[in-house]
Scaffold this motif. Structure first.
Motif, short mmCIF file in Angstrom:
data_model
loop_
_atom_site.label_atom_id
_atom_site.label_comp_id
_atom_site.label_asym_id
_atom_site.label_seq_id
_atom_site.Cartn_x
_atom_site.Cartn_y
_atom_site.Cartn_z
N ASP A 83 4.11 -2.67 4.19
CA ASP A 83 2.97 -3.58 4.28
C ASP A 83 2.17 -3.67 3.01
N GLU A 84 2.63 -3.02 1.94
CA GLU A 84 1.90 -3.18 0.68
C GLU A 84 2.79 -2.83 -0.51
N ILE A 85 2.36 -3.32 -1.67
CA ILE A 85 3.03 -2.99 -2.92
C ILE A 85 2.08 -2.13 -3.72
N TYR A 86 2.61 -1.07 -4.29
CA TYR A 86 1.77 -0.07 -4.94
C TYR A 86 2.25 0.10 -6.38
N ILE A 87 1.36 -0.13 -7.33
CA ILE A 87 1.74 -0.11 -8.74
C ILE A 87 0.80 0.81 -9.51
N GLN A 88 1.33 1.54 -10.48
CA GLN A 88 0.47 2.35 -11.35
C GLN A 88 0.89 2.17 -12.80
N HIS A 89 -0.08 1.98 -13.68
CA HIS A 89 0.24 1.88 -15.10
C HIS A 89 -0.99 2.21 -15.94
N GLY A 90 -0.80 2.29 -17.26
CA GLY A 90 -1.93 2.55 -18.16
C GLY A 90 -1.81 3.90 -18.82
N ILE A 91 -2.10 3.96 -20.11
CA ILE A 91 -1.96 5.22 -20.83
C ILE A 91 -3.29 5.97 -20.83
N LEU A 92 -4.32 5.37 -21.40
CA LEU A 92 -5.63 6.03 -21.37
C LEU A 92 -6.37 5.70 -20.08
N VAL A 94 -5.83 4.71 -16.47
CA VAL A 94 -4.78 4.61 -15.46
C VAL A 94 -5.24 3.65 -14.37
N THR A 95 -4.45 2.63 -14.08
CA THR A 95 -4.79 1.68 -13.04
C THR A 95 -3.79 1.77 -11.91
N GLN A 96 -4.28 1.91 -10.71
CA GLN A 96 -3.42 1.85 -9.53
C GLN A 96 -3.79 0.60 -8.76
N THR A 97 -2.79 -0.18 -8.38
CA THR A 97 -3.05 -1.44 -7.71
C THR A 97 -2.35 -1.46 -6.36
N LEU A 98 -3.08 -1.95 -5.36
CA LEU A 98 -2.49 -2.12 -4.04
C LEU A 98 -2.52 -3.60 -3.70
N ILE A 99 -1.38 -4.16 -3.31
CA ILE A 99 -1.34 -5.56 -2.91
C ILE A 99 -0.85 -5.62 -1.46
N PRO A 100 -1.71 -6.02 -0.54
CA PRO A 100 -1.26 -6.12 0.86
C PRO A 100 -0.11 -7.15 0.96
N MET A 101 0.93 -6.81 1.69
CA MET A 101 2.11 -7.66 1.72
C MET A 101 1.80 -9.07 2.22
N ILE A 102 0.89 -9.18 3.22
CA ILE A 102 0.62 -10.52 3.77
C ILE A 102 -0.11 -11.41 2.78
N ARG A 103 -0.68 -10.83 1.71
CA ARG A 103 -1.39 -11.63 0.73
C ARG A 103 -0.46 -12.19 -0.35
N VAL A 104 0.78 -11.69 -0.40
CA VAL A 104 1.70 -12.13 -1.45
C VAL A 104 2.08 -13.59 -1.21
N GLN A 105 1.88 -14.41 -2.24
CA GLN A 105 2.22 -15.82 -2.10
C GLN A 105 3.61 -16.12 -2.61
N HIS A 106 3.92 -15.63 -3.80
CA HIS A 106 5.30 -15.76 -4.25
C HIS A 106 5.66 -14.70 -5.28
N VAL A 107 6.95 -14.49 -5.44
CA VAL A 107 7.47 -13.48 -6.36
C VAL A 107 8.40 -14.18 -7.34
N VAL B 416 -8.78 -9.44 1.69
CA VAL B 416 -8.63 -8.73 0.42
C VAL B 416 -7.30 -9.13 -0.19
N GLN B 417 -7.35 -9.67 -1.41
CA GLN B 417 -6.12 -10.13 -2.05
C GLN B 417 -5.38 -8.98 -2.73
N SER B 418 -6.10 -8.13 -3.37
CA SER B 418 -5.50 -6.93 -3.96
C SER B 418 -6.60 -5.97 -4.36
#
Lengths: 160, 465
Positions: A83-92, A94-107, B416-418
Motif C-alpha cells: 500500500d505504499e512506496i518507500y524511498i530513502q536517499h541523500g548524503i548529508l 537523509v530524506t525518507q519518502t512515503l507515497i501511498p499507493m492509491i495516490r500514485v497517478q502514473h509511473v 495526503v499525496q506523499s
C-alpha cells in the motif's frame, strides 16, 4: 525514524554516475583553460584566478566522480510495499519518502544515453502533487517495478 | 436550443473593445501628434463596426442546451464548435452577477470540470437568473418543483455574516499593516536615493509645516487606507452566506458583484484555520478550504474562504454545523522539543543579520532600522517554534505552523499525496527530524513542513500513513 527500506539500486549506478560526473567535469576544465588563456595570452586576468580554478577543478575531480557516487549509492534504498512506496536517499540530508499507493497517478521509466550504456533505467512515480524518482535500476528491474506499481495503484482509485 | 440574453452582445463588445484598446493606445498617442485625426476616427469607426457585427454574430451563433446527461454548447462564426460536457464530469457550477448583470436580473454561469484544462470549461456570459438556476439544477440532476425545494432548503445548516463581523474582518484584515510597512521602507529608501537638492527642497517644505500638521497628515493617510481596507472587505464579502447541502457547500457573497460558488465535498483536500498577525491578539481567525484543480488563474486567492472571520472558540461549532467531517480541532499538539529552538531562530534571522552587516558596511545610516527588523525576526523565529506541531486523530492529521500567520490544517488520511522525512547530520546527532506532508491544491501542490520534531514522533506520522 523508520528502518531504512530494504532494496538497493543497481550497483552499476556508481559507474553511471561516475561517467556523468566526469562529463560534467568538462565545464570546470574548460573554465580553467579559458582563464589560463586570458591570463597569459591576452593578459587580461591576474594569475591567481586560474590557479584557484585549477585547485577547485582538482578537488572536483576527486570528489564528484570518485567519492560522491559511492556514498550516494550506499544511501539510496527503496521498497515497494502493498500500500505504499518507500524511498530513502541523500548524503548529508537523509530524506525518507512515503507515497501511498492509491495516490500514485502514473509511473514512467526513462533512460538517457549514459544509463542506456549500463543497461539501467530511471523510474519516475507521479502523484497529483509531487514527482519522485528512483534512479538507475536495471532495465529489467525498472520495468518490473513499473508494472507492479501500476498494478497495485490501479486498485480502487478514488476521486482526484 | 436556447440563446443567451441579448445583453450578452454588449458584454462581448465591451470585452473586445477593451482588449483592442490596449493594442491601439500607443498608435493613437502617436497619431495625435501628427494630425492624422481624420484617418484615426475612420479607423476607430471601422473597428467599432466590425466589433459590433462580430459581437452580434457571436451571439446569434451561440446556443446551449441541457439534455438528459450532458450540456451541449454550439458556438463559433466561421469555425463551428460543438462541445458536449457530460453531467458527471462537471465539478462545479458557479453563478456570478456582476454589477452590469444585476440591474437586468441576469447572471453569468461558469461550468467547471475536473482538471486544469481551461478549454474544457464552459461559460454562459449572460442569462436570466431563473434560467441560470434552472441550468444549474438540471445539470446537477435536480428537478425543480418550486415548493419542495424551498422546504428542503430550510433544513440545511446555514451561516450568514453580520455587518459587525464584516466590519471587524475589514478592520483587522492586515493589509494596512503591509501598506504602512511599505511606506516606511520606501521612505527610508528615499532618504538615501533622492538627489540632494530635491531632498533639501522637500525637507524645507516639511520643516516649514508645523509638526502637528505632519502628524495629522500621517494619521489621516493611515486612517484612509484602513477605511479603504474595510470598504474592500464589505464589497468582496458583503452578505456572505454559506450553506451545507448533502455533498456540497454553497457560498454566496459580494455586495456589487454577487457570486455563488459551489464546492463539492469530494474536491476538498484540507481545511485550514488562519490566524493573521493582526487577528490573533483578538482571538479571531478565518476558516478556508484547500481545493484541488480548476479555477487556476481565475481567482488570485490560493484558498477559498469558508467564513471571513470567526472567533477562535466558535470555529469548532461552525465546523460542526457546516463541515462535521472536519470537526476535530485538537487542544494539544505534539510540539518540537526545546533543543529545536536554535534551528528555528537561525533560520529566521540569518538573512536579516546578513543585511545588518551589509548595511553597516555600506549604508551606515540604515543599519539601526534593519537591526530592529532583525530583532523582530528573532521573535518571529521563536514564535514559529512555539506554534509548530502536529497531532493525529483517527484518520486525520492536523498540522500547525507559522510563517507570519499561524495556520492549522486538518488533512484527511486519503488526501495526503506523499510524505517526506528529512534529517541532516546535526539532526542525527540530536535525534531530530523534519516531516513534509504534500497535499494537492490549486497551484499543483502544497507542502507542509513540521521541522525538528523528535524522531519517534516522525516515526508515528510515517506509521500512520
Amino acid at each position: 525514524m523508520r528502518q531504512p527500506p530494504k532494496q538497493r539500486i543497481a550497483e552499476d549506478a556508481i559507474k553511471a554516475w561516475r561517467l556523468s560526473a566526469l562529463l560534467y567535469l568538462l565545464i570546470p576544465v574548460a573554465l580553467t583553460i579559458g582563464a589560463f588563456i586570458l591570463t597569459y595570452v591576452i593578459e587580461f586576468l591576474p594569475p591567481w584566478v586560474w590557479i584557484l580554478l585549477l585547485a577547485l577543478t582538482i578537488i572536483d575531480l576527486v570528489v564528484s566522480p570518485f567519492i560522491l557516487p559511492k556514498l550516494r549509492w550506499r544511501r539510496w534504498r527503496y521498497e515497494v510495499l502493498d500500500d505504499e512506496i518507500y524511498i530513502q536517499h541523500g548524503i548529508l540530508i537523509v530524506t525518507q519518502t512515503l507515497i501511498p499507493m492509491i495516490r500514485v497517478q502514473h509511473v514512467d521509466t526513462k533512460q538517457g544515453p549514459i544509463l542506456a550504456n549500463y543497461k539501467l533505467a530511471t523510474l519516475t512515480i507521479s502523484t497529483a502533487a509531487t514527482i519522485h524518482e528512483i534512479p538507475a535500476l536495471t532495465e529489467q528491474e525498472a520495468s518490473n517495478m513499473r508494472d507492479l506499481i501500476s498494478e497495485l495503484a490501479r486498485v480502487e482509485q478514488e476521486d482526484v | 436550443m436556447s440563446k443567451l440574453h441579448p445583453l450578452a452582445i454588449l458584454f462581448n463588445i465591451f470585452k473586445s473593445v477593451r482588449s483592442i484598446m490596449y493594442g491601439l493606445l500607443p498608435i493613437i498617442v502617436l497619431a495625435i501628434g501628427d494630425g492624422f485625426f481624420k484617418y484615426l476616427f475612420l479607423a476607430i469607426g471601422a473597428i467599432l463596426v466590425i466589433t459590433i457585427v462580430i459581437g452580434v454574430l457571436t451571439w446569434l451563433r451561440f446556443t446551449y442546451e441541457v439534455t438528459d446527461d450532458e450540456l451541449h454548447i454550439k458556438q463559433g462564426i466561421l469555425v463551428r464548435k460543438d462541445r458536449y460536457i457530460s453531467k458527471n464530469r462537471i465539478q462545479s457550477i458557479d453563478l456570478t452577477q456582476g454589477i452590469f448583470h444585476r440591474p437586468f436580473g441576469l447572471t453569468r454561469v461558469d461550468i467547471e470540470t475536473a482538471g486544469s484544462d481551461k478549454d474544457v470549461d464552459a461559460s454562459l456570459s449572460a442569462v436570466h437568473l431563473s434560467e441560470g438556476r434552472r441550468v444549474k439544477n438540471e445539470l446537477k440532476g435536480l428537478v425543480e418543483t418550486g415548493e419542495t425545494k424551498t422546504e428542503a432548503e430550510k433544513q440545511y445548516p446555514k451561516r450568514t455574516i453580520t455587518n459587525r463581523s464584516l466590519f471587524i474582518a475589514g478592520a483587522t484584515s492586515g493589509s494596512i499593516g503591509i501598506i504602512i510597512g511599505l511606506f516606511g521602507l520606501l521612505f527610508s529608501q528615499l532618504e538615501n536615493m533622492i538627489p540632494d537638492y530635491v531632498y533639501e527642497v522637500g525637507a524645507e517644505w516639511l520643516l516649514a509645516q508645523a509638526i502637528i500638521t505632519l502628524v495629522v497628515l500621517a494619521i489621516f493617510i493611515v486612517v484612509f487606507l484602513w477605511l479603504l481596507g474595510i470598504l474592500g472587505t464589505f464589497i468582496k464579502y458583503g452578505s456572505f452566506q454559506i450553506t451545507r447541502f448533502d455533498d456540497e457547500l454553497l457560498i454566496t457573497r459580494g455586495l456589487l458583484e454577487k457570486k455563488q460558488m459551489t464546492i463539492p465535498l469530494k474536491r476538498i483536500q484540507a481545511v485550514g484555520i488562519e490566524e493573521g498577525l493582526t487577528r490573533q491578539p483578538f482571538g479571531l481567525a478565518t476558516v478556508y478550504v484547500v481545493i484541488a484543480g480548476g479555477e487556476i488563474g481565475k481567482t488570485a486567492d490560493q484558498h477559498t474562504l469558508l467564513f471571513p472571520i470567526l472567533k477562535k472558540r466558535d470555529i469548532s461549532a461552525f465546523l460542526g454545523e457546516i463541515l462535521p467531517e472536519y470537526n476535530h480541532i485538537p487542544d494539544e499538539f505534539h510540539r518540537p522539543p526545546k533543543r529545536a529552538i536554535p534551528y528555528y531562530i537561525v533560520r529566521s534571522i540569518t538573512l536579516p543579520v546578513l543585511a545588518v552587516i551589509g548595511s553597516y558596511l555600506f549604508i551606515p545610516l540604515l543599519w539601526v532600522y534593519i537591526a530592529i527588523f532583525a530583532g523582530a525576526m528573532f521573535i518571529l523565529g521563536y514564535f514559529c517554534y512555539r506554534d509548530a506541531g502536529y497531532t493525529i486523530k483517527g484518520r486525520q492529521l492536523m498540522v500547525q505552523m507559522r510563517r507570519f500567520s499561524k495556520e492549522t490544517l486538518i488533512i484527511p488520511h486519503n488526501r495526503v499525496q506523499s510524505v517526506d522525512f528529512k534529517k541532516h547530520f546535526l539532526h542525527r546527532k540530536q535525534g531530530l527530524a523534519q516531516a513534509k506532508v504534500s497535499i494537492l491544491s490549486k497551484l499543483a501542490g502544497r507542502h507542509l513542513w513540521v521541522k525538528e520534531l523528535e524522531q519517534h514522533h516522525v516515526k508515528r506520522i510515517s506509521d500512520w500513513i
